[in-house]
Design a protein around this motif. Sequence first.
Motif, PDB file in Angstrom:
ATOM      1  N   LYS A 166       0.815  -1.219   0.000  1.00  0.00           N
ATOM      2  CA  LYS A 166       0.000   0.000   0.000  1.00  0.00           C
ATOM      3  C   LYS A 166       0.851   1.274   0.000  1.00  0.00           C
ATOM      4  O   LYS A 166       0.366   2.351  -0.360  1.00  0.00           O
ATOM      5  CB  LYS A 166      -0.928   0.016   1.223  1.00  0.00           C
ATOM      6  CG  LYS A 166      -2.174  -0.832   1.092  1.00  0.00           C
ATOM      7  CD  LYS A 166      -3.213  -0.147   0.204  1.00  0.00           C
ATOM      8  CE  LYS A 166      -4.458  -1.011   0.025  1.00  0.00           C
ATOM      9  NZ  LYS A 166      -5.223  -1.166   1.264  1.00  0.00           N
ATOM     10  N   LYS A 169       1.253   3.071  -3.447  1.00  0.00           N
ATOM     11  CA  LYS A 169      -0.031   3.573  -3.945  1.00  0.00           C
ATOM     12  C   LYS A 169      -0.452   4.838  -3.206  1.00  0.00           C
ATOM     13  O   LYS A 169      -0.908   5.812  -3.818  1.00  0.00           O
ATOM     14  CB  LYS A 169      -1.108   2.496  -3.794  1.00  0.00           C
ATOM     15  CG  LYS A 169      -0.886   1.269  -4.663  1.00  0.00           C
ATOM     16  CD  LYS A 169      -1.982   0.236  -4.433  1.00  0.00           C
ATOM     17  CE  LYS A 169      -1.765  -1.000  -5.303  1.00  0.00           C
ATOM     18  NZ  LYS A 169      -2.825  -2.009  -5.094  1.00  0.00           N
ATOM     19  N   LEU A 170      -0.296   4.825  -1.895  1.00  0.00           N
ATOM     20  CA  LEU A 170      -0.709   5.984  -1.107  1.00  0.00           C
ATOM     21  C   LEU A 170       0.231   7.164  -1.320  1.00  0.00           C
ATOM     22  O   LEU A 170      -0.215   8.317  -1.372  1.00  0.00           O
ATOM     23  CB  LEU A 170      -0.778   5.607   0.375  1.00  0.00           C
ATOM     24  CG  LEU A 170      -1.921   4.659   0.746  1.00  0.00           C
ATOM     25  CD1 LEU A 170      -1.767   4.153   2.176  1.00  0.00           C
ATOM     26  CD2 LEU A 170      -3.280   5.344   0.577  1.00  0.00           C
ATOM     27  N   LEU A 173      -0.645   8.750  -4.505  1.00  0.00           N
ATOM     28  CA  LEU A 173      -1.841   9.573  -4.336  1.00  0.00           C
ATOM     29  C   LEU A 173      -1.474  10.959  -3.820  1.00  0.00           C
ATOM     30  O   LEU A 173      -2.043  11.971  -4.263  1.00  0.00           O
ATOM     31  CB  LEU A 173      -2.818   8.885  -3.375  1.00  0.00           C
ATOM     32  CG  LEU A 173      -4.097   9.658  -3.035  1.00  0.00           C
ATOM     33  CD1 LEU A 173      -4.950   9.879  -4.290  1.00  0.00           C
ATOM     34  CD2 LEU A 173      -4.903   8.915  -1.962  1.00  0.00           C
ATOM     35  N   ALA A 303      -7.597   7.626  -6.270  1.00  0.00           N
ATOM     36  CA  ALA A 303      -7.271   6.538  -5.347  1.00  0.00           C
ATOM     37  C   ALA A 303      -7.873   5.225  -5.838  1.00  0.00           C
ATOM     38  O   ALA A 303      -7.198   4.178  -5.830  1.00  0.00           O
ATOM     39  CB  ALA A 303      -7.784   6.869  -3.950  1.00  0.00           C
ATOM     40  N   VAL A 308      -6.939   1.784  -4.285  1.00  0.00           N
ATOM     41  CA  VAL A 308      -7.171   2.105  -2.871  1.00  0.00           C
ATOM     42  C   VAL A 308      -8.624   2.514  -2.707  1.00  0.00           C
ATOM     43  O   VAL A 308      -9.149   3.307  -3.501  1.00  0.00           O
ATOM     44  CB  VAL A 308      -6.253   3.251  -2.395  1.00  0.00           C
ATOM     45  CG1 VAL A 308      -6.503   3.580  -0.934  1.00  0.00           C
ATOM     46  CG2 VAL A 308      -4.779   2.889  -2.616  1.00  0.00           C
ATOM     47  N   ARG A 310     -12.018   4.377  -1.465  1.00  0.00           N
ATOM     48  CA  ARG A 310     -12.268   5.794  -1.185  1.00  0.00           C
ATOM     49  C   ARG A 310     -12.186   6.075   0.308  1.00  0.00           C
ATOM     50  O   ARG A 310     -11.693   7.122   0.728  1.00  0.00           O
ATOM     51  CB  ARG A 310     -13.646   6.205  -1.743  1.00  0.00           C
ATOM     52  CG  ARG A 310     -13.768   6.052  -3.251  1.00  0.00           C
ATOM     53  CD  ARG A 310     -15.159   6.421  -3.746  1.00  0.00           C
ATOM     54  NE  ARG A 310     -15.362   7.868  -3.839  1.00  0.00           N
ATOM     55  CZ  ARG A 310     -15.030   8.602  -4.885  1.00  0.00           C
ATOM     56  NH1 ARG A 310     -14.442   8.050  -5.944  1.00  0.00           N
ATOM     57  NH2 ARG A 310     -15.265   9.908  -4.895  1.00  0.00           N
ATOM     58  N   ALA A 313      -8.519   6.005   1.384  1.00  0.00           N
ATOM     59  CA  ALA A 313      -7.865   7.185   0.809  1.00  0.00           C
ATOM     60  C   ALA A 313      -8.228   8.442   1.575  1.00  0.00           C
ATOM     61  O   ALA A 313      -7.371   9.291   1.836  1.00  0.00           O
ATOM     62  CB  ALA A 313      -8.253   7.330  -0.660  1.00  0.00           C
TER      63      ALA A 313
END
Length: 520
Positions: A166, A169-170, A173, A303, A308, A310, A313
């Motif tokens: 994760k 990905k975060l 974002l 996201a 990811v 919502r 996120a």
Amino acid sequence: MASSTLSSPSLFLQHQSKHSTSSRRSSTFLPPIRSSISEKPPSLSVTPPPQPTKLPIRKIPGDYGIPFITPYKDRLDYFYNQGRDEYFKSRIQKYNSTIFRTNVPPGPLIAQNPNVVVLLDAKSFPVLFDATKIDKTDVFTGTYTPSTELTGGYRVLSYLDPSEPKHNKLKQLMFFLLKSRSRHVIPEFRSSYKELFTSLENELAKTGKASFADANDQAAFNFLARSLHGSNPVDTELGLDGPKMVQKWVLFQLGPVLKLGLPKILEDSIIHNFRLPSRLVKKDYQRLYDFFYASSGFALDEAERLGVSRDEACHNLLFATCFNSFGGMKLFFPNVMKWIGRSGVSLHMKLAKEIREAVRSAGGEITMAAMENMPLMKSVVYEAFRIDPPVPLQFGRAKKDMVIENHENGYLVKKGELLLGYQPFATKDHKVFDRAEEFVADRFVGDGEKLLKHVLWSNGPETKSPGLGDKQCAGKDFVTLISRLLVVEIFLRYDSFEIQVGNSALGSSITLTSLKRASF
């Protein structure tokens, strides 16, 4: 603003270099974030073993003492009997070493293992940035981890190691948020801080003094909501309540490692021994969550594209905006005011002259290119980051047995040991910086720029940009940018200012006693 343990408390944007094309752009546009160009995960190739040290190997001095009893005594020294700086300084003298073993708060009853290996010099500290050697899993706040009930049940980005799926990905974002909203940053900052200075001027006219803290809190929250999320809090159900709710929520996370100024017996027996129940802040947090969920649809869409949910996120966006970014502005902006204010009229006039001439040359607009032509202003901001970093503590756990060096020796650290770097000592290392304890306004002008690699506030060197595979603050350059904007705004409006400096639980407390309007 901060980096990891409070480690990058902040979201930030990429600055342009002197040779960029920003001078041909509108002042409302900011450059792209270089580190967001590639979405490839960090390389998984095996790194070569480190070269053997040429320094003598010394056993790490210090010990952890008697379980429960020694950590409790150390906690009292850390907070009350000595204070944090003297706690570390006295042990450097005792062990004749900037690397040693000790205990840090909160200890019992909140943290079962308070043991750390402390790194207190410019040479050893950067090992904490090396993702091949250091694991950042759940060490954002040090030897304990706040309940995930305070973050919607999720381990948010600050608590994830880059090796976790994760994480990338975060962080991607966060890069997306900064890039997509970049054109709004300068105009929204100017608007929000015009309101702040108007408020301070009115308060000064009434009472002869004005507290910077409350006005800055409201301006910072409004700015972040408007610039990054496109929503003005005062036009929503949140109204003016945001800053107070954020501070209450942050207290529930950081209380065990803060000195709040309450009576010693009450503070230490309750705040440092027991976690405050998250249900007491649940309604406030829900109001903040609802605001960000309604305001950040464009980011939540992205996201989902990244894989990811919502909901997850939104909790991450809230944390990044309120804990990291708002927290960074709350901590660091008073520090900027403190150091510039203490430096006196001579520095003020030099800054005013440089800033106003650069803005006039840019057609009266505050642009990225104009700020690149303000070397003294830039140096002042970097020096504030060096001498008074917004995130003083950095933690990481050794991924393997390794030797860590300071200037004199090598020390064997075993896999699994928790390392703690106290940044104000690393960035005031006398073997790197002349007059290290002094605020030297022009330290980073000209050849002084070579020292920027030793400015470490962002959980990485100032000369490096954040990437997906590291823990350097995603918005490192955003915080630098808005800190520069603060200094520019001050000296476009005023020739000089005077302050009184006090202490607060989170740093410096600034009271303005004079604002001299611009005369040229």
